[in-house]
Structures are given as C-alpha cells and as structure tokens.
Design an enzyme around this catalytic site. Structure first.
Site, PDB file in Angstrom:
ATOM      1  N   CYS A 181       0.985  -1.305   0.437  1.00 48.96           N
ATOM      2  CA  CYS A 181      -0.295   0.288   0.179  1.00 48.96           C
ATOM      3  C   CYS A 181       0.491   1.276   0.444  1.00 48.96           C
ATOM      4  CB  CYS A 181      -0.893  -0.141   0.978  1.00 48.96           C
ATOM      5  SG  CYS A 181       0.032  -0.137   2.435  1.00 48.96           S
ATOM      6  N   CYS A 184      -3.256  -2.901  -0.638  1.00 51.87           N
ATOM      7  CA  CYS A 184      -2.553  -3.145  -0.745  1.00 51.87           C
ATOM      8  C   CYS A 184      -1.938  -5.146  -1.998  1.00 51.87           C
ATOM      9  CB  CYS A 184      -2.541  -4.498   0.412  1.00 51.87           C
ATOM     10  SG  CYS A 184      -3.785  -3.553   1.683  1.00 51.87           S
ATOM     11  N   LYS A 188      -5.751  -8.532  11.821  1.00 50.54           N
ATOM     12  CA  LYS A 188      -6.115  -6.750  12.026  1.00 50.54           C
ATOM     13  C   LYS A 188      -6.955  -6.449  11.023  1.00 50.54           C
ATOM     14  CE  LYS A 188      -3.810  -3.577   8.753  1.00 50.54           C
ATOM     15  NZ  LYS A 188      -2.193  -3.119   7.323  1.00 50.54           N
ATOM     16  N   ARG A 246      -1.896   6.908   7.140  1.00 54.32           N
ATOM     17  CA  ARG A 246      -1.421   7.124   6.008  1.00 54.32           C
ATOM     18  C   ARG A 246      -0.985   8.894   5.478  1.00 54.32           C
ATOM     19  NH1 ARG A 246      -6.976   3.372   5.674  1.00 54.32           N
ATOM     20  NH2 ARG A 246      -6.314   1.462   6.513  1.00 54.32           N
ATOM     21  N   ARG A 257     -10.595  -0.879   3.283  1.00 50.04           N
ATOM     22  CA  ARG A 257      -9.901  -2.485   2.834  1.00 50.04           C
ATOM     23  C   ARG A 257     -10.696  -3.237   3.669  1.00 50.04           C
ATOM     24  NH1 ARG A 257      -5.101   0.263   1.274  1.00 50.04           N
ATOM     25  NH2 ARG A 257      -4.101   1.009   2.862  1.00 50.04           N
ATOM     26  N   LYS A 277      -3.968  -6.081  15.559  1.00 51.44           N
ATOM     27  CA  LYS A 277      -3.811  -4.502  15.355  1.00 51.44           C
ATOM     28  C   LYS A 277      -5.161  -4.369  14.683  1.00 51.44           C
ATOM     29  CE  LYS A 277      -2.451  -2.179  11.562  1.00 51.44           C
ATOM     30  NZ  LYS A 277      -1.616  -2.242  10.613  1.00 51.44           N
ATOM     31  N   TYR A 333       5.076   3.355  18.610  1.00 51.15           N
ATOM     32  CA  TYR A 333       5.609   4.307  18.534  1.00 51.15           C
ATOM     33  C   TYR A 333       6.296   5.124  19.651  1.00 51.15           C
ATOM     34  CZ  TYR A 333       3.042   3.399  13.959  1.00 51.15           C
ATOM     35  OH  TYR A 333       2.837   3.238  13.087  1.00 51.15           O
TER      36      TYR A 333
HETATM   37  C1  PBG Z   1       0.071  -1.631   5.865  1.00 51.33           C
HETATM   38  C2  PBG Z   1      -0.179  -1.092   7.268  1.00 51.33           C
HETATM   39  C3  PBG Z   1      -1.201  -0.164   8.458  1.00 51.33           C
HETATM   40  C4  PBG Z   1      -0.579  -0.152   9.176  1.00 51.33           C
HETATM   41  C5  PBG Z   1       0.421  -1.247   9.564  1.00 51.33           C
HETATM   42  N1  PBG Z   1       0.989  -1.059   8.984  1.00 51.33           N
HETATM   43  C6  PBG Z   1      -1.749   0.769   7.404  1.00 51.33           C
HETATM   44  C7  PBG Z   1      -3.211   0.270   6.872  1.00 51.33           C
HETATM   45  O1  PBG Z   1      -3.345  -1.482   7.099  1.00 51.33           O
HETATM   46  O2  PBG Z   1      -3.823   0.882   6.253  1.00 51.33           O
HETATM   47  C8  PBG Z   1      -0.682   0.830  10.090  1.00 51.33           C
HETATM   48  C9  PBG Z   1      -0.168   1.070  11.307  1.00 51.33           C
HETATM   49  C10 PBG Z   1      -0.576   2.139  12.481  1.00 51.33           C
HETATM   50  O3  PBG Z   1      -1.723   2.696  12.052  1.00 51.33           O
HETATM   51  O4  PBG Z   1       0.067   2.666  12.965  1.00 51.33           O
HETATM   52  N2  PBG Z   1       0.930  -1.397   5.179  1.00 51.33           N
END
Ligand code: PBG
Length: 327
Positions: free
Chosen positions: A124, A132, A197, A207, A221, A252, A317
């Site tokens: 993505c 993705c 997720k 994003r 998604r 997540k 973070y």
């Molecule tokens: C996709 C990915 C995302 C996050 C980690 N890997 C974004 C998504 O699925 O849109 C989100 C992590 C975050 O919000 O801290 N590569």
C-alpha cells in the site's frame, strides 16, 4: 459474622504492592516502528504532523534512531518504506535496491546482531492507488498480491532482515512467503503475521506518515481486513497463519481490541504481538498537548494493559519514551 475482608492489606505500602505485582513492562517487550523515505536528503528527517515526535527518516537518521533504540534495550524495529515512485504494481516494494533493502543493509552494517530488523510486507505504500495489492476496478486482487509479497519478503531477507511482517491480510500470503524464503535457504527468517488486523479507522495518521491514502478503487480495506463487529473469524485467521508457518501472531489495533488479545493469548501457545497503532499514539499525544491528560502516565498504563491482556511484544511509536522511563 465473617472476619472483616480488607483488600487494603494488599495495597497499603509500596513494598506490598511491589510484592504482589503480576505484570511488568520491560524494554525487551517493545518494537519500534520507523518510516524511511526515499529522496529525503541524507541526514534530514521530516516531521509527521499527525504524529508529533515521529518522523519520516533518511537512511542516516534512521540508522541513528536504530542505534538509540538498541542502546535503550529495545530488541527490534519494524521498517516502513516510502518510495519516490509509485505504480500500479507497487514495484518499488520488491526492488532489490528499493528504499527498504537499502535501509536494512545500512542498519545491519552499523548494528549487526545488536538489533533485530523487521520489515513490514505490504504494497500500500508502493502502489499509486494506495491498495495493498493490484486492483481491477473495485476488486483487490488477492493472488496477485500474494505473489508480490513473497518477492518483497525475499528481497528483505536477502538484504539481511531478521523478520518479515506481512500486514496486508490477503489469504495465503504467509504460506507463499514461507515457501519463497525456505527455497532460498532463509529458513531462520521469522514471520511476524499481522494475523488479526481489523479494518480500523485508527490507522489514519499512519496513512499520512506512509503516504498511503486511497487514490482509486474502494475507499477502505473491508474486503480483506477484519470487521470490528467480529471475533470468531480471528480464530480462523490465526489458525490459517499458524498452519502456513507464522512464528508470531499479531492483533491490531491494541487498545480497542484488548478482548481479542486476551482470548487469543489464552487459546494459543505462540508469541503474541499487539500493535499500538498510529491513532492510539495520536490520541494520547493530542490529549497531552492540550493538557487534558498526563500523556506519559496514560502511555505507561496503556502499555501495561496490553501486556496484561496477553501480548508479549508491543509495536509502539512510544518505544523509546517507554524504555527510557523504565531505565
Ligand atoms: C499496511 C499497514 C498499515 C499499518 C501498518 N501496516 C496501514 C493500513 O493497513 O492501512 C497501520 C499502522 C498504524 O496505524 O500505526 N502496510
């Protein structure tokens, strides 16, 4: 009459509280997510406005950040790349000289075995439409994506990554990645699967950070990530990923999904990770900046809660801030 019951006896002094402590935080629980952006002048980093304190890094500032993390006792980082050129197939994600392989080589040259390097595997950040996997109209092409993740994971392993972390939620990707890695002898490369997720709105700031907004196709998604209304599918997601060769399972986001972490961690004897995502970070930061909450105390409490729910590892973070506080 019963004897008087007093919970107070268990809380009355610092030492008693210490003695009965069940869960503790340690820097070794944390993984620090880091953004590396192609085309940034070396030595510079760009602030991310919706994530104060987090940056898009050039390779040299990234390596510096990694050295600090290792110094604080944090065992690993996870890398997200932002390429200069995006296309429909996300080809920079699996280019051997793409930004992530270059970053991995630079980190490993400096820190070697002193820090685990994980690479997020997804397209993505690399596709011009922001999805993705390749798309056809509103259809997100699962199997085409899977093939490309296997190529990307292999490039990251060749560059020296210790862990690959598919975050797309396409069906079959863990198995395809395991096969590609094993075929080239990367049998020790770990797979950290974003197994559960959710299609969450808490990824908004990410994003911005990863420049991965939607420019074509669906505006969410929901066809491949989990519905926040569901729990039972989480078991099937975990089982699929384990059967295909995942070593570590992740849930997540973290805070709104503590129930999911809890039930999965009591159901499966595998290392569990949880991702305290960008939206969770941004909320704490914003409330702290407004003076509405003590951001630091709420941060440590939220990390402890994620541990109590059953996660061994927390992607956050805040890893450096929390590790510093635990010194
Ligand atoms: C996709 C990915 C995302 C996050 C980690 N890997 C974004 C998504 O699925 O849109 C989100 C992590 C975050 O919000 O801290 N590569």
């Amino acid at each position: 009459m019963y004897p008087e019951v007093r919970m107070r006896r268990l809380r009355n002094s610092p030492l008693v509280r210490k003695m009965v402590t069940e869960y503790e935080l340690s820097p070794s629980n944390f993984i620090l997510p880091l953004f590396v952006k192609e085309g940034l002048e070396d030595g510079t980093k760009a602030p991310i406005s919706s994530m104060p304190g987090a940056f898009q890094h050039s390779i040299s500032t990234l390596v510096e950040e990694c050295a600090q993390a290792a110094e604080l006792g944090i065992p690993g980082v996870i890398l997200f790349g932002i390429p200069e050129h995006k296309d429909a197939e996300g080809s920079q994600a699996y280019d051997p000289d793409g930004i992530v392989p270059r970053a991995v080589r630079a980190i490993k040259a400096k820190l070697g075995d002193g820090l685990l390097v994980a690479c997020d595997v997804c397209l993505c950040e690399y596709t011009d439409h922001g999805h993705c996997a390749p798309i056809e109209g509103d259809d997100i092409r699962n199997d085409q994506g899977v093939e490309l993740y296997a190529r990307a994971a292999l490039e990251y392993a060749r560059a020296g990554a210790d862990i690959v972390a598919p975050s797309d939620m396409m069906d079959g990707r863990v198995g395809a990645i395991r096969q590609a890695l094993d075929a080239e002898g990367f049998v020790d490369t770990l797979i950290l699967a974003y197994a559960v997720k959710y299609a969450s709105s808490f990824y908004g700031p990410f994003r911005d950070a990863a420049e991965s907004g939607f420019h074509a196709g669906p505006k969410d998604r929901k066809t491949h990530q989990m519905d926040p209304a569901n729990l039972s599918q989480a078991f099937r997601e975990v089982e699929m990923d384990l059967a295909e060769g995942a070593d570590i399972i992740m849930v997540k986001p973290a805070m709104p999904y503590l129930d999911v972490i809890k039930v999965l961690s009591t159901s499966y004897d595998v290392p569990m990770a949880a991702y305290q995502v960008s939206g969770e970070y941004a909320m704490l930061k914003a409330a702290d900046e407004k003076g509405w909450l003590d951001g630091h105390k709420c941060l440590m409490e939220s990390l402890l809660a994620i541990r109590r729910a059953g996660a061994t590892m927390i992607l956050t973070y805040y890893a450096k801030e929390a590790a510093e506080a635990l010194r």
